[in-house]
Motif scaffolding. Sequence first.
Motif, PDB file in Angstrom:
ATOM      1  N   ASP A  76       0.875  -1.171   0.039  1.00 17.92           N
ATOM      2  CA  ASP A  76      -0.036  -0.035  -0.032  1.00 17.92           C
ATOM      3  C   ASP A  76       0.827   1.269   0.253  1.00 17.92           C
ATOM      4  O   ASP A  76       0.194   2.287  -0.175  1.00 17.92           O
ATOM      5  CB  ASP A  76      -1.084   0.098   1.216  1.00 17.92           C
ATOM      6  CG  ASP A  76      -2.167  -0.847   1.025  1.00 17.92           C
ATOM      7  OD1 ASP A  76      -2.419  -1.186  -0.304  1.00 17.92           O
ATOM      8  OD2 ASP A  76      -2.710  -1.233   1.793  1.00 17.92           O
ATOM      9  N   ASP A  77       2.010   1.152   0.108  1.00 15.01           N
ATOM     10  CA  ASP A  77       2.982   2.470   0.004  1.00 15.01           C
ATOM     11  C   ASP A  77       2.666   3.014  -1.400  1.00 15.01           C
ATOM     12  O   ASP A  77       2.523   2.275  -2.368  1.00 15.01           O
ATOM     13  CB  ASP A  77       4.337   2.054   0.016  1.00 15.01           C
ATOM     14  CG  ASP A  77       4.991   1.757   1.685  1.00 15.01           C
ATOM     15  OD1 ASP A  77       4.033   2.095   2.360  1.00 15.01           O
ATOM     16  OD2 ASP A  77       6.173   1.274   1.693  1.00 15.01           O
ATOM     17  N   GLN A  78       2.680   4.284  -1.278  1.00 11.43           N
ATOM     18  CA  GLN A  78       2.886   4.951  -2.804  1.00 11.43           C
ATOM     19  C   GLN A  78       4.129   5.433  -2.968  1.00 11.43           C
ATOM     20  O   GLN A  78       4.841   6.080  -2.124  1.00 11.43           O
ATOM     21  CB  GLN A  78       1.765   6.275  -2.567  1.00 11.43           C
ATOM     22  CG  GLN A  78       1.606   6.997  -4.022  1.00 11.43           C
ATOM     23  CD  GLN A  78       0.696   7.682  -4.218  1.00 11.43           C
ATOM     24  OE1 GLN A  78      -0.681   7.673  -3.580  1.00 11.43           O
ATOM     25  NE2 GLN A  78       0.826   9.113  -4.601  1.00 11.43           N
ATOM     26  N   LEU A  79       4.649   5.042  -4.087  1.00 11.60           N
ATOM     27  CA  LEU A  79       6.151   5.794  -4.500  1.00 11.60           C
ATOM     28  C   LEU A  79       6.041   6.329  -5.405  1.00 11.60           C
ATOM     29  O   LEU A  79       5.219   6.711  -6.401  1.00 11.60           O
ATOM     30  CB  LEU A  79       7.033   4.166  -4.845  1.00 11.60           C
ATOM     31  CG  LEU A  79       6.934   3.054  -3.922  1.00 11.60           C
ATOM     32  CD1 LEU A  79       7.944   1.999  -4.396  1.00 11.60           C
ATOM     33  CD2 LEU A  79       7.482   3.627  -2.628  1.00 11.60           C
ATOM     34  N   THR A  80       7.203   7.184  -5.573  1.00 10.67           N
ATOM     35  CA  THR A  80       7.635   8.124  -6.706  1.00 10.67           C
ATOM     36  C   THR A  80       8.972   7.754  -7.122  1.00 10.67           C
ATOM     37  O   THR A  80       9.726   7.560  -6.488  1.00 10.67           O
ATOM     38  CB  THR A  80       7.309   9.566  -6.371  1.00 10.67           C
ATOM     39  OG1 THR A  80       6.279   9.879  -5.750  1.00 10.67           O
ATOM     40  CG2 THR A  80       7.971  10.383  -7.510  1.00 10.67           C
ATOM     41  N   VAL A  81       8.874   7.244  -8.483  1.00  8.81           N
ATOM     42  CA  VAL A  81      10.077   6.782  -9.077  1.00  8.81           C
ATOM     43  C   VAL A  81      10.564   7.910 -10.288  1.00  8.81           C
ATOM     44  O   VAL A  81       9.739   8.278 -10.977  1.00  8.81           O
ATOM     45  CB  VAL A  81       9.692   5.390 -10.179  1.00  8.81           C
ATOM     46  CG1 VAL A  81      11.052   5.000 -10.513  1.00  8.81           C
ATOM     47  CG2 VAL A  81       9.238   4.653  -8.976  1.00  8.81           C
ATOM     48  N   THR A  82      11.635   8.199 -10.017  1.00  8.51           N
ATOM     49  CA  THR A  82      12.296   9.334 -10.807  1.00  8.51           C
ATOM     50  C   THR A  82      12.938   8.906 -11.993  1.00  8.51           C
ATOM     51  O   THR A  82      13.773   7.741 -11.802  1.00  8.51           O
ATOM     52  CB  THR A  82      12.989  10.667 -10.054  1.00  8.51           C
ATOM     53  OG1 THR A  82      13.815   9.735  -9.560  1.00  8.51           O
ATOM     54  CG2 THR A  82      12.078  11.010  -8.955  1.00  8.51           C
ATOM     55  N   TRP A 100      11.116   6.799  -4.371  1.00  5.55           N
ATOM     56  CA  TRP A 100      10.913   7.546  -3.054  1.00  5.55           C
ATOM     57  C   TRP A 100       9.796   7.153  -2.596  1.00  5.55           C
ATOM     58  O   TRP A 100       8.865   6.884  -3.238  1.00  5.55           O
ATOM     59  CB  TRP A 100      11.025   9.059  -3.581  1.00  5.55           C
ATOM     60  CG  TRP A 100      12.331   9.566  -4.177  1.00  5.55           C
ATOM     61  CD1 TRP A 100      12.410   9.629  -5.589  1.00  5.55           C
ATOM     62  CD2 TRP A 100      13.243  10.094  -3.486  1.00  5.55           C
ATOM     63  NE1 TRP A 100      13.675  10.129  -5.834  1.00  5.55           N
ATOM     64  CE2 TRP A 100      14.170  10.680  -4.466  1.00  5.55           C
ATOM     65  CE3 TRP A 100      13.402  10.454  -2.044  1.00  5.55           C
ATOM     66  CZ2 TRP A 100      15.221  11.396  -4.331  1.00  5.55           C
ATOM     67  CZ3 TRP A 100      14.827  11.278  -1.892  1.00  5.55           C
ATOM     68  CH2 TRP A 100      15.437  11.613  -2.909  1.00  5.55           C
ATOM     69  N   ARG A 101       9.374   7.361  -1.234  1.00  5.25           N
ATOM     70  CA  ARG A 101       8.474   7.195  -0.559  1.00  5.25           C
ATOM     71  C   ARG A 101       8.382   8.535   0.386  1.00  5.25           C
ATOM     72  O   ARG A 101       9.170   8.753   1.370  1.00  5.25           O
ATOM     73  CB  ARG A 101       8.265   5.952   0.370  1.00  5.25           C
ATOM     74  CG  ARG A 101       7.006   6.082   1.256  1.00  5.25           C
ATOM     75  CD  ARG A 101       6.860   4.744   2.331  1.00  5.25           C
ATOM     76  NE  ARG A 101       8.140   4.752   3.271  1.00  5.25           N
ATOM     77  CZ  ARG A 101       8.652   3.494   3.175  1.00  5.25           C
ATOM     78  NH1 ARG A 101       8.319   2.405   2.799  1.00  5.25           N
ATOM     79  NH2 ARG A 101       9.853   3.582   3.747  1.00  5.25           N
ATOM     80  N   GLY A 102       7.598   9.408  -0.100  1.00  2.00           N
ATOM     81  CA  GLY A 102       7.679  10.679   0.229  1.00  2.00           C
ATOM     82  C   GLY A 102       9.086  11.341   0.064  1.00  2.00           C
ATOM     83  O   GLY A 102       9.676  11.321  -1.195  1.00  2.00           O
ATOM     84  N   ASP A 103       9.824  11.646   1.014  1.00  2.00           N
ATOM     85  CA  ASP A 103      11.198  12.260   0.941  1.00  2.00           C
ATOM     86  C   ASP A 103      12.232  11.142   1.419  1.00  2.00           C
ATOM     87  O   ASP A 103      13.442  11.641   1.483  1.00  2.00           O
ATOM     88  CB  ASP A 103      11.339  13.699   1.527  1.00  2.00           C
ATOM     89  CG  ASP A 103      11.097  13.410   3.098  1.00  2.00           C
ATOM     90  OD1 ASP A 103      10.871  12.492   3.676  1.00  2.00           O
ATOM     91  OD2 ASP A 103      11.477  14.391   3.798  1.00  2.00           O
ATOM     92  N   GLU A 104      11.850   9.980   1.421  1.00  2.00           N
ATOM     93  CA  GLU A 104      12.490   8.839   1.883  1.00  2.00           C
ATOM     94  C   GLU A 104      13.176   8.143   0.725  1.00  2.00           C
ATOM     95  O   GLU A 104      12.218   7.528  -0.011  1.00  2.00           O
ATOM     96  CB  GLU A 104      12.043   8.047   2.948  1.00  2.00           C
ATOM     97  CG  GLU A 104      12.633   6.815   3.574  1.00  2.00           C
ATOM     98  CD  GLU A 104      11.920   6.017   4.499  1.00  2.00           C
ATOM     99  OE1 GLU A 104      12.627   5.735   5.310  1.00  2.00           O
ATOM    100  OE2 GLU A 104      10.569   6.071   4.635  1.00  2.00           O
TER     101      GLU A 104
END
Length: 142
Positions: A76-82, A100-104
């Motif tokens: 259920d984590d929402q990730l951002t992949v750059t 990333w998970r938030g700023d992590e």
Amino acid sequence: MTAEARTFAHTLRIYWEDTDAGGVVFYANYLKFFERARTEWLRSLGFAQEALRAETGAIFIVSETRVRYLRPARLDDQLTVTVDVQHAGQASMTVAQVAWRGDERLAEGDIRIGCVDAQSFRPRRIPEPLLKVMDGYMGRGT
């Protein structure tokens, strides 16, 4: 063009199928997440991969990866992949990617991608329209 302007970001959710028996994202799935982000990055530049293959005969293959795992992602984590192109040549590119998970920062990788002919799998030049867009994307455009 600033570094921030040329970094593409793709958001995704972690599902059961992405995790191992411990409920943590299976390490190899980060490569799939990176692939999805690169595909969406190309699409954002106006180049769907199937259309590129059909129109030019060019496809991209991964020739080398380096991934460093820093923290676990879970169900259920929402990730951002750059996606950030580090180098683009005539027939290949190197891309830095971060999950990333938030700023992590969870995982980071360097991916080398080659352009090949879809029929012969022999190296070929990246199609000119894409090279022009990438030059502008990397701040080298005319």
